[in-house]
Design a protein around this motif. Structure first.
Motif, PDB file in Angstrom:
ATOM      1  N   LYS A 135       0.823  -1.138   0.254  1.00  0.00           N
ATOM      2  CA  LYS A 135      -0.061   0.151   0.026  1.00  0.00           C
ATOM      3  C   LYS A 135       0.771   1.084   0.036  1.00  0.00           C
ATOM      4  O   LYS A 135       1.886   1.358   0.539  1.00  0.00           O
ATOM      5  CB  LYS A 135      -0.855   0.143   1.311  1.00  0.00           C
ATOM      6  CG  LYS A 135      -1.788  -1.260   1.087  1.00  0.00           C
ATOM      7  CD  LYS A 135      -2.584  -1.049   2.400  1.00  0.00           C
ATOM      8  CE  LYS A 135      -2.146  -1.567   4.024  1.00  0.00           C
ATOM      9  NZ  LYS A 135      -1.923  -2.742   4.250  1.00  0.00           N
ATOM     10  N   GLU A 194       4.687   3.444   8.024  1.00  0.00           N
ATOM     11  CA  GLU A 194       3.557   4.358   8.208  1.00  0.00           C
ATOM     12  C   GLU A 194       3.900   5.506   9.456  1.00  0.00           C
ATOM     13  O   GLU A 194       3.305   6.582   9.602  1.00  0.00           O
ATOM     14  CB  GLU A 194       2.502   3.491   8.910  1.00  0.00           C
ATOM     15  CG  GLU A 194       1.363   2.848   7.876  1.00  0.00           C
ATOM     16  CD  GLU A 194       2.090   1.427   7.603  1.00  0.00           C
ATOM     17  OE1 GLU A 194       1.537   0.597   7.068  1.00  0.00           O
ATOM     18  OE2 GLU A 194       3.086   1.204   8.346  1.00  0.00           O
ATOM     19  N   TYR A 235      -3.172   6.042   3.842  1.00  0.00           N
ATOM     20  CA  TYR A 235      -2.782   5.311   2.495  1.00  0.00           C
ATOM     21  C   TYR A 235      -3.201   5.988   1.388  1.00  0.00           C
ATOM     22  O   TYR A 235      -4.597   6.441   1.215  1.00  0.00           O
ATOM     23  CB  TYR A 235      -3.315   3.870   2.716  1.00  0.00           C
ATOM     24  CG  TYR A 235      -2.598   3.144   3.802  1.00  0.00           C
ATOM     25  CD1 TYR A 235      -1.378   2.572   3.850  1.00  0.00           C
ATOM     26  CD2 TYR A 235      -3.496   2.706   4.836  1.00  0.00           C
ATOM     27  CE1 TYR A 235      -0.682   1.911   5.071  1.00  0.00           C
ATOM     28  CE2 TYR A 235      -2.824   1.817   5.923  1.00  0.00           C
ATOM     29  CZ  TYR A 235      -1.634   1.553   5.981  1.00  0.00           C
ATOM     30  OH  TYR A 235      -1.066   0.837   6.845  1.00  0.00           O
ATOM     31  N   VAL A 284       1.936   4.571   1.314  1.00  0.00           N
ATOM     32  CA  VAL A 284       1.731   5.415   2.390  1.00  0.00           C
ATOM     33  C   VAL A 284       2.381   6.897   2.219  1.00  0.00           C
ATOM     34  O   VAL A 284       3.463   7.092   1.650  1.00  0.00           O
ATOM     35  CB  VAL A 284       3.139   4.874   3.548  1.00  0.00           C
ATOM     36  CG1 VAL A 284       2.950   5.671   4.848  1.00  0.00           C
ATOM     37  CG2 VAL A 284       2.584   3.321   3.986  1.00  0.00           C
TER      38      VAL A 284
END
Length: 558
Positions: free
Chosen positions: A221, A358, A416, A223
């Protein structure tokens, strides 16, 4: 103070909070180049480049990107190993106000296509040897231009002339068809002006980086990290290393800059401190030892597997590692044995920290020159809050009880990319739910038990692989160990250990079994041992547990 029990254990030199400049992240380079224009910024295979030259090349790259239609907020992919070009490209992208998409050079076509399509990158900067992979997927993406460099571009004379001859021996040289969409890196820079350019940004909102999570836990994903996220984490981690002096340090850059750990603790931090980056494109033990001997780095952030490889080198005693003052280990648990042996060899400090993509990534670290607790990830860095909560109810857990780690601070992502549901699941009221299971003691030191997803449940017992791995590392024959849960009709799951033995050691099942039984409750003792020559790892040295299980599955069905 009650809510942050760790603050009394901060070294007196580290403040609990800082002011973070609201500016373009690339301003760190501009400032360092103004203060230390002649100081070496990078060393690469015999060539040194100073801060004045790095800034000028970065301005040229920013102007080149603008000339190819890049506007503020556009995404530019950088798919390069550790070399001067990755630093120039990164700062060129930031100075132009664009968003860097750091891409792993080991990615195959499917992974490149996913990242380019998902990010909507308009330009990719890469090496000639990776071009064919990009070309195969370019039509599926929004890529309009490719900027191509070669290792030889920044090698010193005569290495730059000899490189093609050496490369030819290893196979045919890559053929690149330059044209209106494919540009040669050095020619493009040479033809672009070095006019100063530093796009103004809203630091807390504007993205500097789209960093894709490692595929170790599912589909990668994007970030979203802002200029402020990365500035905060650079300042937090740089001040944690309070003995570091501006304009004097030498950073051994083995961690890849396309990974967020390398990006923050090496690239951003070295430039902020006006240090020298000793760029290493590939980790090779003997080469690293010779480089340490020659260049005398003072700081060496890394992954446990790197330190394991060094301390197990057969001729380690012949090398002087005493220039190394501090190492921060991340990306996986640091076995205590490794920490002790490495410190004995270097007389420096090797401490364990923790982070995740993250959070830009650093959230916790042990004091380097202060009270550290072996086996813990230390305490939250300045301006960072952390709690241990029940993973199901979100209720805060009592001291010493395991639960999920949640963190809050200026380094935490804004979400995201194009994934509102995932963002909603992970970010709640500013708290980032990490998915890692931890305990906190009464002094605010945190210990990772394991990833929520890696936990093994056997006969109703929760078993954390890391605890078993720590025990296995203490066995004199074990070089590397990783523990996974496998399906078991009777217990639900059972414990399997994959072992890489030290050179000269031979498999001894009953000895290992006996050793584990002396250290662990019976239900935690591995039921199966698999001996291997090596373990599959990411570029940062994180063992791919899933890959191990997939390989086993293929073996059974193949």
């Amino acid at each position: 103070m009650d809510t942050k029990p760790w603050l009394p254990f901060y070294p007196p030199e580290v403040a609990p909070a800082f002011d973070y400049p609201k500016q373009n992240l690339a301003s760190f380079l501009v400032t360092s180049a103004q203060k230390f224009p002649n100081r070496p910024a990078m060393y690469f295979m015999g060539k040194t480049i100073n801060y004045r030259s790095l800034l000028e090349s970065s301005y040229r790259m920013a102007n080149a990107l603008r000339s190819k239609g890049i506007k503020k907020g556009d995404r530019v992919a950088i798919m390069l190993p550790n070399c001067p070009q990755v630093v120039i490209s990164y700062y060129g992208v930031l100075l132009a106000g664009a968003v860097a998409v750091m891409t792993n050079p080991l990615y195959m076509e499917r992974e490149i296509a996913h990242q380019m399509k998902d990010s909507g990158a308009k330009i990719i900067i890469t090496m000639d040897m990776f071009v064919s992979r990009v070309e195969k997927v370019i039509e599926e993406t929004e890529l309009e231009h490719m900027i191509v460099t070669s290792v030889a571009d920044y090698l010193p004379f005569p290495k730059n002339l000899l490189y093609p001859i050496k490369a030819k021996k290893e196979g045919p040289l890559p053929v690149v068809n330059y044209g209106s969409r494919v540009h040669a890196f050095k020619k493009l820079l040479a033809s672009s002006p070095n006019d100063p350019i530093c796009e103004s940004v809203k630091a807390e909102k504007d993205l500097a980086l789209l960093q894709y999570t490692g595929g170790t836990t599912g589909v990668p994903k994007g970030v979203m990290l802002t200029h402020m996220n990365l500035i905060a984490n650079t300042v937090q981690s740089a001040n944690w290393c309070f003995q570091v002096e501006d304009g004097k340090e030498r950073y051994l850059a083995v961690l890849p800059c396309f990974h967020v750990f390398g990006l923050t603790v090496l690239l951003n931090q070295a430039i902020y401190r006006a240090g020298m980056l000793i760029l290493v494109p590939k980790f090779e033990v003997t080469m690293i030892l010779n480089l340490i001997k020659k260049m005398k780095p003072t700081l060496f952030p890394g992954a446990p597997t790197m330190y394991i490889a060094l301390i197990n080198h057969p001729r380690i005693k012949e090398y002087d590692l005493s220039s190394i003052n501090a190492c921060v280990s991340g990306s996986a648990g640091l076995p205590v044995e490794v920490q002790d042996k490495f410190e004995e060899l270097t007389k420096g400090r090797l401490i364990e920290g923790y982070g995740l993509t993250e959070a830009s990534p650093v959230t916790h670290v042990n004091p380097i020159w202060g009270r550290r607790k072996i086996g813990t990830i230390g305490v939250p860095v300045p301006d960072t809050d952390a709690k241990v909560v029940d993973p199901d109810t979100g209720e805060e857990m009592p001291i010493g009880e395991p639960g999920e780690l949640i963190v809050k601070g200026p380094q935490v992502m804004i979400g995201y990319w194009n994934r509102p549901e995932d963002t909603f699941d992970t970010l709640r009221n500013g708290w980032l739910f990490t998915g890692d299971m931890v305990t906190m003691d009464e002094e605010g030191y945190f210990t990772i038990i394991d990833r929520k997803k890696d936990m093994i449940i056997a006969s109703g017992f929760n078993i954390y692989p890391r605890e078993i791995e720590e025990v296995l590392y203490e066995h004199p024959s074990v070089k590397e160990a990783v523990v996974v849960g496998t399906k078991d009709d009777y217990r639900g799951e059972t414990v399997r250990a994959y072992i890489v033995l030290k050179d000269g050691a031979s498999p001894d099942l009953s000895g290992l079994e006996k050793f584990c039984r002396s250290q662990l409750a019976a239900y935690k003792v591995p039921r199966e041992y698999v001996f291997r020559d090596s373990l599959p790892k990411t570029m940062v040295g994180k063992v791919l547990r899933r890959k191990l299980l997939e390989e086993e599955e293929e073996g059974r069905t193949g």
